[in-house]
Design an enzyme around this catalytic site. Structure first.
Site, mmCIF file in Angstrom:
data_model
loop_
_atom_site.group_PDB
_atom_site.id
_atom_site.type_symbol
_atom_site.label_atom_id
_atom_site.label_comp_id
_atom_site.label_asym_id
_atom_site.label_seq_id
_atom_site.Cartn_x
_atom_site.Cartn_y
_atom_site.Cartn_z
ATOM 1 N N THR A 181 0.868 -1.176 0.000
ATOM 2 C CA THR A 181 0.000 0.000 0.000
ATOM 3 C C THR A 181 0.902 1.222 0.000
ATOM 4 O O THR A 181 1.574 1.522 0.995
ATOM 5 C CB THR A 181 -0.922 0.007 1.229
ATOM 6 O OG1 THR A 181 -1.776 -1.138 1.167
ATOM 7 C CG2 THR A 181 -1.777 1.267 1.257
ATOM 8 N N LYS A 233 -7.128 1.733 -3.227
ATOM 9 C CA LYS A 233 -6.838 1.307 -1.850
ATOM 10 C C LYS A 233 -7.001 2.477 -0.882
ATOM 11 O O LYS A 233 -7.438 2.292 0.272
ATOM 12 C CB LYS A 233 -5.407 0.746 -1.762
ATOM 13 C CG LYS A 233 -5.004 0.252 -0.367
ATOM 14 C CD LYS A 233 -5.894 -0.877 0.133
ATOM 15 C CE LYS A 233 -5.525 -1.302 1.567
ATOM 16 N NZ LYS A 233 -4.259 -2.039 1.637
ATOM 17 N N LYS A 243 -0.218 5.759 8.148
ATOM 18 C CA LYS A 243 0.465 5.985 6.870
ATOM 19 C C LYS A 243 -0.544 6.046 5.728
ATOM 20 O O LYS A 243 -0.513 6.955 4.892
ATOM 21 C CB LYS A 243 1.464 4.862 6.616
ATOM 22 C CG LYS A 243 2.188 4.945 5.272
ATOM 23 C CD LYS A 243 2.657 3.580 4.788
ATOM 24 C CE LYS A 243 1.501 2.727 4.337
ATOM 25 N NZ LYS A 243 1.878 1.491 3.617
#
Length: 288
Positions: A96, A171, A239
């Site tokens: 990711t 995502k 993050k």
């Protein structure tokens, strides 16, 4: 197929295992070599000592690491996979990360006569272990078709979202939605506790209605029981949400609710919950 898998963390370890069990010839690499040794004790395959060596004989190279900087080092470093890859190698990245780094690595791969697709996953540790991940992919359909026999070893759904970078953007949407769902679930569970409702009965009832969700069904009771050791750590969620907020800013958008959720997660990290899964968001309510 000759497959190299680089990055044997919480997700990568079982994902690579599924590829091996499906009969593919697997070479693994991990920055911490003990993880690779542990993988070899559980599955059939071999170990490479550098990313470059891992890529040298592979038809397909899968990567699953931490962030943009890790990816750049893995692909572009002196011993990076692009240094060892043959022309025609296909790279599939499950990290990711940002859409920008995906496009950057796609260009670097193209310059080497290779192809790159970004393919972040959703489903958490349980999804990886059970081989039922959802894969959001950015890249050409031809490359995706080539990768599918391997991706389907650990995925229940693999969908092309657009050109390179679209997987990562998808995502980001996934993580924004997860944060929002967990916010509502946290408030609902706290409300139910204060009201004296039986949480298991409530979850079993609501999961069939309009409020039903994966988070409710799989995390609702755990949240009420103060259990938060079920996979994706909030250090990584910070993050991911940070990237989504930054991407939104580039597009001239604001994500005000996501910003609040991200701030709550950062505060929970400061309180020592950084390795807990994302459902620990309920603890943010204790101070409000």
């Amino acid at each position: 197929m000759k497959v190299s898998f680089l990055g044997l963390g919480t997700m990568g370890f079982p994902m690579a295992g599924h590829v091996s069990r499906a009969g593919h010839e697997v070479v693994v690499y991990n920055r911490t070599q003990s993880k690779a040794q542990a993988w070899l004790e559980a599955y059939q395959g071999s170990q490479a000592l550098t990313p470059m060596a891992a890529a040298q004989s592979a038809d397909l190279v899968l990567t699953c690491v931490g962030n943009d900087d890790d990816l750049r080092q893995l692909y572009l470093g002196e011993q990076g996979v692009l240094s060892g890859a043959r022309a025609g190698t296909l790279f599939v990245d499950h990290t990711t990360a940002s859409a920008e780094v995906a496009r950057e690595l796609a260009q670097a791969a193209q310059a080497k006569g290779c192809e790159f697709i970004d393919a972040p996953v959703s489903g958490g540790e349980a999804g990886a272990v059970n081989g039922v991940l959802t894969v959001m992919i950015g890249g050409s359909q031809t490359a995706i078709d080539r990768a599918l026999p391997v991706l389907e070893c650990f995925a229940k759904a693999c969908t092309r979202m657009g050109e390179v970078g679209a997987g990562q953007l998808s995502k980001m949407v996934n993580q924004v939605l997860v944060g929002g769902i967990l916010t509502g679930l946290s408030e609902g569970i706290r409300f139910a506790e204060k009201a004296g409702l039986d949480i298991p009965t409530l979850v079993e009832t609501l999961k069939y209605g309009a409020a039903g969700s994966w988070q409710l069904e799989n995390r609702g009771e755990n949240m009420a029981q103060d259990k938060f050791d079920y996979g994706f750590a909030i250090e990584w969620m910070c993050k991911d949400l940070g990237m989504a907020i930054a991407q939104a800013e580039q597009m001239g958008l604001k994500l005000p609710y996501t910003e609040v959720i991200n701030a709550d997660y950062h505060e929970l990290v400061k309180q020592g919950y950084g390795r807990c899964d994302t459902s620990v968001l309920i603890k943010a309510l204790y101070n409000k």
